[in-house]
Design a protein around this motif. Structure first.
Motif, mmCIF file in Angstrom:
data_model
loop_
_atom_site.group_PDB
_atom_site.id
_atom_site.type_symbol
_atom_site.label_atom_id
_atom_site.label_comp_id
_atom_site.label_asym_id
_atom_site.label_seq_id
_atom_site.Cartn_x
_atom_site.Cartn_y
_atom_site.Cartn_z
ATOM 1 N N PHE A 6 0.829 -1.203 0.000
ATOM 2 C CA PHE A 6 0.000 0.000 0.000
ATOM 3 C C PHE A 6 0.868 1.260 0.000
ATOM 4 O O PHE A 6 0.636 2.196 -0.780
ATOM 5 C CB PHE A 6 -0.928 -0.029 1.227
ATOM 6 N N ILE A 7 1.880 1.295 0.856
ATOM 7 C CA ILE A 7 2.759 2.458 0.938
ATOM 8 C C ILE A 7 3.590 2.597 -0.334
ATOM 9 O O ILE A 7 3.812 3.709 -0.827
ATOM 10 C CB ILE A 7 3.655 2.378 2.190
ATOM 11 N N LEU A 12 4.583 5.677 -5.325
ATOM 12 C CA LEU A 12 4.661 5.826 -6.784
ATOM 13 C C LEU A 12 3.682 6.887 -7.284
ATOM 14 O O LEU A 12 4.035 7.733 -8.114
ATOM 15 C CB LEU A 12 4.371 4.487 -7.471
ATOM 16 N N LEU A 13 2.467 6.835 -6.786
ATOM 17 C CA LEU A 13 1.464 7.833 -7.189
ATOM 18 C C LEU A 13 1.890 9.239 -6.770
ATOM 19 O O LEU A 13 1.766 10.200 -7.547
ATOM 20 C CB LEU A 13 0.109 7.498 -6.579
ATOM 21 N N ALA A 14 2.388 9.371 -5.563
ATOM 22 C CA ALA A 14 2.796 10.682 -5.054
ATOM 23 C C ALA A 14 3.991 11.223 -5.832
ATOM 24 O O ALA A 14 4.048 12.423 -6.129
ATOM 25 C CB ALA A 14 3.128 10.589 -3.573
ATOM 26 N N GLY A 15 4.939 10.385 -6.174
ATOM 27 C CA GLY A 15 6.090 10.829 -6.964
ATOM 28 C C GLY A 15 5.668 11.335 -8.328
ATOM 29 O O GLY A 15 6.132 12.371 -8.798
ATOM 30 N N ILE A 27 -1.106 12.375 -0.747
ATOM 31 C CA ILE A 27 -1.277 10.924 -0.861
ATOM 32 C C ILE A 27 -0.423 10.200 0.174
ATOM 33 O O ILE A 27 -0.900 9.304 0.860
ATOM 34 C CB ILE A 27 -0.921 10.443 -2.280
ATOM 35 N N THR A 28 0.855 10.596 0.298
ATOM 36 C CA THR A 28 1.759 9.850 1.174
ATOM 37 C C THR A 28 1.439 10.014 2.653
ATOM 38 O O THR A 28 1.516 9.045 3.406
ATOM 39 C CB THR A 28 3.223 10.252 0.932
ATOM 40 N N PHE A 29 1.101 11.237 3.075
ATOM 41 C CA PHE A 29 0.837 11.446 4.503
ATOM 42 C C PHE A 29 -0.332 10.602 5.005
ATOM 43 O O PHE A 29 -0.178 9.853 5.984
ATOM 44 C CB PHE A 29 0.612 12.939 4.793
ATOM 45 N N PRO A 30 -1.502 10.650 4.364
ATOM 46 C CA PRO A 30 -2.595 9.800 4.850
ATOM 47 C C PRO A 30 -2.284 8.301 4.742
ATOM 48 O O PRO A 30 -2.711 7.517 5.593
ATOM 49 C CB PRO A 30 -3.785 10.159 3.960
#
Length: 91
Positions: A6-7, A12-15, A27-30
Motif C-alpha cells: 500500500f505504501i 509511486l502515485l505521489a512521486g 497521498i503519502t501522509f494519509p
C-alpha cells in the motif's frame, strides 16, 4: 506485507503527482498514517521521501524559475529558507 505494498503504491502515485503538479504529500501522509505511522513521523517521512522528486522537477523546470517582479532571487531564497525553518520549528 499489505502495508508495504500500500505504501509503495502510494509512493509511486505521489512521486508522479509531484513531478506533474506537486502535492504528492496529499497521498503519502494519509497513507503512512493509515499504515500506523505516528503523524509527526509520517509528515517527516513523506517530506524526505518526496524530496528527490522535487529536486528533479526543479532541475527540469529551471528555465521557468523567475523571481517575482521587484523581488530578487536572493531575497526569495532567503525567505524560502526562513519559511522552512519556521515551519520546522512549529512542527
Amino acid at each position: 506485507m499489505e502495508d508495504f505494498i500500500f505504501i509503495f503504491v502510494a509512493g509511486l502515485l505521489a512521486g508522479g503527482m509531484n513531478a506533474v503538479a506537486g502535492g504528492g504529500s496529499f497521498i503519502t501522509f494519509p497513507a503512512l498514517v493509515y499504515a500506523g505511522v505516528p503523524p509527526v513521523l509520517a509528515n517527516t517521512s513523506s517530506t524526505v521521501a518526496l524530496f528527490p522528486a522535487s529536486l528533479s522537477s526543479a532541475y527540469e523546470y529551471k528555465a521557468y524559475i523567475q523571481p517575482f517582479p521587484g523581488v530578487s532571487m536572493r531575497s526569495m531564497v532567503i525567505l524560502t529558507f526562513l519559511g522552512g525553518l519556521f515551519g520546522a520549528l512549529l512542527l
